[in-house]
Motif scaffolding. Sequence first.
Motif, PDB file in Angstrom:
ATOM      1  N   GLY A   1      71.257   4.707 -16.319  1.00 61.95           N
ATOM      2  CA  GLY A   1      71.163   3.105 -15.432  1.00 61.95           C
ATOM      3  C   GLY A   1      70.572   3.369 -13.830  1.00 61.95           C
ATOM      4  O   GLY A   1      69.631   2.751 -13.276  1.00 61.95           O
ATOM      5  N   ARG A   2      71.301   4.695 -13.078  1.00 62.17           N
ATOM      6  CA  ARG A   2      71.022   5.154 -12.292  1.00 62.17           C
ATOM      7  C   ARG A   2      69.554   5.673 -11.777  1.00 62.17           C
ATOM      8  O   ARG A   2      68.930   4.178 -10.981  1.00 62.17           O
ATOM      9  N   MET A   3      68.921   6.037 -12.888  1.00 65.83           N
ATOM     10  CA  MET A   3      67.575   6.155 -12.421  1.00 65.83           C
ATOM     11  C   MET A   3      66.885   4.706 -12.502  1.00 65.83           C
ATOM     12  O   MET A   3      65.069   4.534 -12.205  1.00 65.83           O
ATOM     13  N   ILE A   4      66.842   3.644 -14.095  1.00 64.91           N
ATOM     14  CA  ILE A   4      66.352   2.784 -14.033  1.00 64.91           C
ATOM     15  C   ILE A   4      66.055   1.666 -12.638  1.00 64.91           C
ATOM     16  O   ILE A   4      65.596   1.168 -12.921  1.00 64.91           O
ATOM     17  N   ARG A   5      67.989   1.506 -12.504  1.00 63.27           N
ATOM     18  CA  ARG A   5      68.112   0.784 -11.097  1.00 63.27           C
ATOM     19  C   ARG A   5      66.756   0.952 -10.063  1.00 63.27           C
ATOM     20  O   ARG A   5      66.440  -0.385  -8.771  1.00 63.27           O
ATOM     21  N   GLY A   6      66.697   2.629  -9.342  1.00 67.03           N
ATOM     22  CA  GLY A   6      66.454   2.761  -9.298  1.00 67.03           C
ATOM     23  C   GLY A   6      64.312   2.785  -8.823  1.00 67.03           C
ATOM     24  O   GLY A   6      64.121   1.839  -8.042  1.00 67.03           O
ATOM     25  N   VAL A   7      63.848   2.236 -10.281  1.00 60.49           N
ATOM     26  CA  VAL A   7      62.821   2.610 -10.227  1.00 60.49           C
ATOM     27  C   VAL A   7      62.341   0.973 -10.591  1.00 60.49           C
ATOM     28  O   VAL A   7      61.585   0.425  -9.642  1.00 60.49           O
ATOM     29  N   LEU A   8      62.975   0.193 -10.940  1.00 60.79           N
ATOM     30  CA  LEU A   8      63.444  -1.260 -10.692  1.00 60.79           C
ATOM     31  C   LEU A   8      63.370  -1.723  -9.275  1.00 60.79           C
ATOM     32  O   LEU A   8      62.536  -2.840  -9.062  1.00 60.79           O
ATOM     33  N   GLY A   9      64.554  -1.121  -8.811  1.00 54.23           N
ATOM     34  CA  GLY A   9      65.245  -1.893  -7.663  1.00 54.23           C
ATOM     35  C   GLY A   9      63.707  -1.685  -6.160  1.00 54.23           C
ATOM     36  O   GLY A   9      62.992  -2.850  -5.847  1.00 54.23           O
ATOM     37  N   GLU A  10      63.210  -0.322  -6.723  1.00 50.03           N
ATOM     38  CA  GLU A  10      61.680  -0.070  -5.251  1.00 50.03           C
ATOM     39  C   GLU A  10      61.037  -0.940  -5.761  1.00 50.03           C
ATOM     40  O   GLU A  10      60.151  -1.504  -5.006  1.00 50.03           O
ATOM     41  N   ALA A  11      60.385  -1.252  -6.728  1.00 49.46           N
ATOM     42  CA  ALA A  11      58.908  -1.829  -6.908  1.00 49.46           C
ATOM     43  C   ALA A  11      60.112  -3.252  -6.905  1.00 49.46           C
ATOM     44  O   ALA A  11      58.716  -4.337  -5.653  1.00 49.46           O
ATOM     45  N   ILE A  12      60.749  -3.739  -7.090  1.00 46.78           N
ATOM     46  CA  ILE A  12      61.173  -5.424  -6.911  1.00 46.78           C
ATOM     47  C   ILE A  12      61.500  -5.449  -4.918  1.00 46.78           C
ATOM     48  O   ILE A  12      60.781  -6.480  -4.160  1.00 46.78           O
ATOM     49  N   GLN A  13      61.563  -4.540  -4.674  1.00 48.99           N
ATOM     50  CA  GLN A  13      62.192  -4.705  -3.076  1.00 48.99           C
ATOM     51  C   GLN A  13      60.441  -4.158  -2.453  1.00 48.99           C
ATOM     52  O   GLN A  13      60.194  -5.450  -1.937  1.00 48.99           O
ATOM     53  N   SER A  14      59.849  -3.437  -2.830  1.00 51.39           N
ATOM     54  CA  SER A  14      58.703  -3.563  -2.221  1.00 51.39           C
ATOM     55  C   SER A  14      57.842  -4.883  -2.331  1.00 51.39           C
ATOM     56  O   SER A  14      56.121  -4.553  -1.774  1.00 51.39           O
TER      57      SER A  14
END
Length: 413
Positions: free
Chosen positions: A398-411
């Motif tokens: 869950g943490r790893m997926i949040r990291g990947v999606l969060g980064e893309a959406i934020q940037s």
Amino acid sequence: MFRWLSRDRRAFLRSLVRGSLAGGLAAVPPASAAGRKKRSNSARDVIGELGVRTFLNAAGTYTRLTASKMPPSVLSAIQVASTRYVDLEELHQKAGDRVAELLECEAALVTAGCASALTLATAACAAGTDPARIRKLPDTTGMKNEVVLQKAHRNGYDHAIRNCGVRLVEVETAAEMETAISDRTAMLFFLNHNEHDGSVGHEDFVRIGRRHGVPTLNDAAADVPPVDNLFRFTKMGYDLVAYSGGKGLLGPQSTGLLLGRRKLIEAARLNNNPHSDSVARTNKVNKEEIVGMLVALELFLERDHDAAWREWTRRCRRIGNALAGLPGVTTEVFVPEIANAVPHLRIRWNYESAGLNPEDAAERLRAGEPSVEVRPRYEEGLEVAVWMLDPGEERIVGRMIRGVLGEAIQSSA
Ligand SMILES: *Cc1c(COP(=O)(O)O)cnc(C)c1O
């Protein structure tokens, strides 16, 4: 070092380290100082020594990804079996009888994967128990050498059937199937996964086979759970049914099961290792694998399947919760209809605005630390299988997926 492992598995590995099970190794004097160093009291991590990538398996039971992990009691039964010599044919016979008893069918054989079960089923139907014919395969001259199947049931694994030198005859309807059956027909083949893709369903298929006296084979490789599928197809009247041992059953990855009629299973056995001049001499199953498969099957039958289902659902929810609040990200728990029919999580987001599609996300998760394997499904989203994870690993996933999606959406915001 054992951080990602379940408590059971950690306890088992610690027992290895303590040397109770590793006693055999410790008794061999090391050849050199270097040897002594390597063979210290701890179990060797050869995968680590080779620098081979390991990952959290949130993809499912894929052969390429080594599919599943054997429970500790399977591993310890393998360990004990490895210290004994047996007559392989006797072990095959007795383990097969035990499997047949457990699964309430006439006879059974432990095979080298479901693919080998397909080869052995075909060899049994084409060559039977005749020694001259067994030696002759894959030359099928003078034998029944056609296998009839629905066009929608063709798949990559049917190469295992063609290995016996038979010709696949494709049909689309029940009427075409009846016309295609002749005195050359060795077997009718059904791919369980594609039940709804062809126009001939289980009942008609079995009935057609019966009416023409042609044996029927159902390939149900990845279709347990549900546990009932281990009984359903032989009871339905299929003459042969094949399963993978190392998918949902959690047996050795290199095993499978062939269930069916006594005469056909006997023929399959004669077309198999240890009979040297046979088409499936290349499909060896060793004693450790036979024993491991049997113990895995027993464990599977004893398992509290409802509790397992609840645990998988909880894991999906935990991963879903870890993604809560990410703009545009939606999650849903779903169950594939036939193969791998257990709770999975599907994750979707706006791929275009995030500049990241499911394939890209899977690639980034693979490159992460720890590495995570998932199932990218193009437009349908990112699918996460939780049933091959060790307990607790879903939190890391869950943490790893949040990291990947969060980064893309934020940037991209
Ligand atoms: C996985 C699979 C096989 C092959 O099983 P192995 O146990 O890996 O040999 C055959 N047929 C189908 C439909 C499968 O999914």
